[in-house]
Design a protein around this motif. Structure first.
Motif, mmCIF file in Angstrom:
data_model
loop_
_atom_site.group_PDB
_atom_site.id
_atom_site.type_symbol
_atom_site.label_atom_id
_atom_site.label_comp_id
_atom_site.label_asym_id
_atom_site.label_seq_id
_atom_site.Cartn_x
_atom_site.Cartn_y
_atom_site.Cartn_z
ATOM 1 N N GLY A 1 0.803 -1.215 0.000
ATOM 2 C CA GLY A 1 0.000 0.000 0.000
ATOM 3 C C GLY A 1 0.836 1.265 0.000
ATOM 4 O O GLY A 1 0.302 2.359 -0.175
ATOM 5 N N ARG B 1 3.222 4.133 -1.459
ATOM 6 C CA ARG B 1 3.475 4.739 -2.770
ATOM 7 C C ARG B 1 4.978 4.906 -2.908
ATOM 8 O O ARG B 1 5.628 5.458 -2.018
ATOM 9 C CB ARG B 1 2.784 6.089 -2.909
ATOM 10 N N MET C 1 2.030 2.002 -6.545
ATOM 11 C CA MET C 1 1.677 1.497 -5.221
ATOM 12 C C MET C 1 2.157 0.057 -5.106
ATOM 13 O O MET C 1 1.915 -0.761 -5.994
ATOM 14 C CB MET C 1 0.161 1.553 -4.998
ATOM 15 N N ILE D 1 1.989 -3.555 -4.351
ATOM 16 C CA ILE D 1 0.844 -4.460 -4.195
ATOM 17 C C ILE D 1 1.244 -5.898 -3.879
ATOM 18 O O ILE D 1 0.401 -6.675 -3.434
ATOM 19 C CB ILE D 1 -0.087 -4.432 -5.414
ATOM 20 N N PRO E 1 0.992 3.660 3.736
ATOM 21 C CA PRO E 1 -0.462 3.654 3.907
ATOM 22 C C PRO E 1 -0.823 4.285 5.254
ATOM 23 O O PRO E 1 -0.138 4.044 6.250
ATOM 24 C CB PRO E 1 -0.845 2.172 3.857
ATOM 25 N N SER F 1 -6.139 2.799 7.912
ATOM 26 C CA SER F 1 -6.686 2.372 6.627
ATOM 27 C C SER F 1 -6.743 0.845 6.605
ATOM 28 O O SER F 1 -6.161 0.176 7.456
ATOM 29 C CB SER F 1 -5.864 2.917 5.459
ATOM 30 N N GLN G 1 -6.271 -2.679 4.372
ATOM 31 C CA GLN G 1 -5.777 -3.377 3.187
ATOM 32 C C GLN G 1 -6.728 -4.512 2.859
ATOM 33 O O GLN G 1 -7.092 -5.295 3.749
ATOM 34 C CB GLN G 1 -4.387 -3.956 3.444
ATOM 35 N N LEU H 1 -2.149 -7.073 -2.608
ATOM 36 C CA LEU H 1 -3.058 -5.992 -2.266
ATOM 37 C C LEU H 1 -4.017 -5.750 -3.426
ATOM 38 O O LEU H 1 -3.592 -5.472 -4.545
ATOM 39 C CB LEU H 1 -2.281 -4.715 -1.957
ATOM 40 N N HIS I 1 -6.907 -3.635 -2.872
ATOM 41 C CA HIS I 1 -7.422 -2.275 -2.682
ATOM 42 C C HIS I 1 -6.993 -1.780 -1.314
ATOM 43 O O HIS I 1 -6.874 -2.563 -0.368
ATOM 44 C CB HIS I 1 -8.962 -2.295 -2.782
ATOM 45 N N LEU I 2 -6.763 -0.478 -1.203
ATOM 46 C CA LEU I 2 -6.471 0.141 0.079
ATOM 47 C C LEU I 2 -7.630 1.078 0.407
ATOM 48 O O LEU I 2 -7.811 2.105 -0.239
ATOM 49 C CB LEU I 2 -5.151 0.915 0.025
ATOM 50 N N THR J 1 -9.279 -8.800 4.977
ATOM 51 C CA THR J 1 -8.862 -7.436 5.290
ATOM 52 C C THR J 1 -7.876 -7.423 6.451
ATOM 53 O O THR J 1 -7.904 -8.294 7.316
ATOM 54 C CB THR J 1 -10.069 -6.555 5.664
#
Length: 152
Positions: free
Chosen positions: A19, A21, A50, A52, A104, A108, A110, A121, A123-124, A145
């Motif tokens: 997650g 960047r 990102m 993943i 991240p 949040s 994951q 991953l 989606h975050l 998750t």
């Protein structure tokens, strides 16, 4: 990118959470945009994405696969959803240098799926409610998750 925050591909695997960047660079200066071919070549080795997935090295009887990680660089397409999803996978042996743009955010969520022995991953999400909504709209039978913990 300064030398103090440069990371190797091995550093990414060892220390960077899914997650995050990342930016990557070959160290060459950006050519003027009017040189379209040179600029396109430069963009292949300089960009952001990102993180993943991360995978350790694998040794089989007939070959050795170095460790690797994958960056999600973007979705391209129409109004109904992405037509092209751009992922780039880098081996630990790459000569590119990386640095973290952002981790991240704490709290949040994951959304992960198993990819062999390691998670990928999908989606975050910013919170648990958004994660549930994303999972309801995007059916993955083996997705799970994980909440991003507070920084130590």
């Amino acid at each position: 990118m300064t030398d103090t925050n440069r990371l190797t591909a091995q550093d990414i695997y060892d220390r960077v959470p899914l997650g995050a960047r990342l930016a990557y660079s070959d160290g060459e200066p950006e050519p003027p945009k009017r040189f379209t071919r040179k600029h396109a070549d430069w963009r292949r080795n300089n960009g952001t994405g990102m993180l993943i997935s991360k995978a350790p090295p694998q040794t089989m009887p007939s070959y050795h696969l170095p460790g690797r990680f994958t960056l999600h660089e973007g979705n391209f397409g129409g109004t109904s959803g992405p037509l092209i999803v751009l992922h780039r996978t880098y081996l630990f042996t790459t000569s590119l240098h990386f640095h973290i743009i952002s981790n991240p955010p704490a709290g949040s969520v994951q959304i992960l799926q198993p990819l062999g022995d390691t998670p990928e991953l999908l989606h975050l999400a910013t919170n648990e409610n958004e994660a549930r909504a994303w999972l309801a709209a995007n059916r993955y039978s083996d997705a799970y998750t994980v909440q991003v913990p507070e920084a130590a």
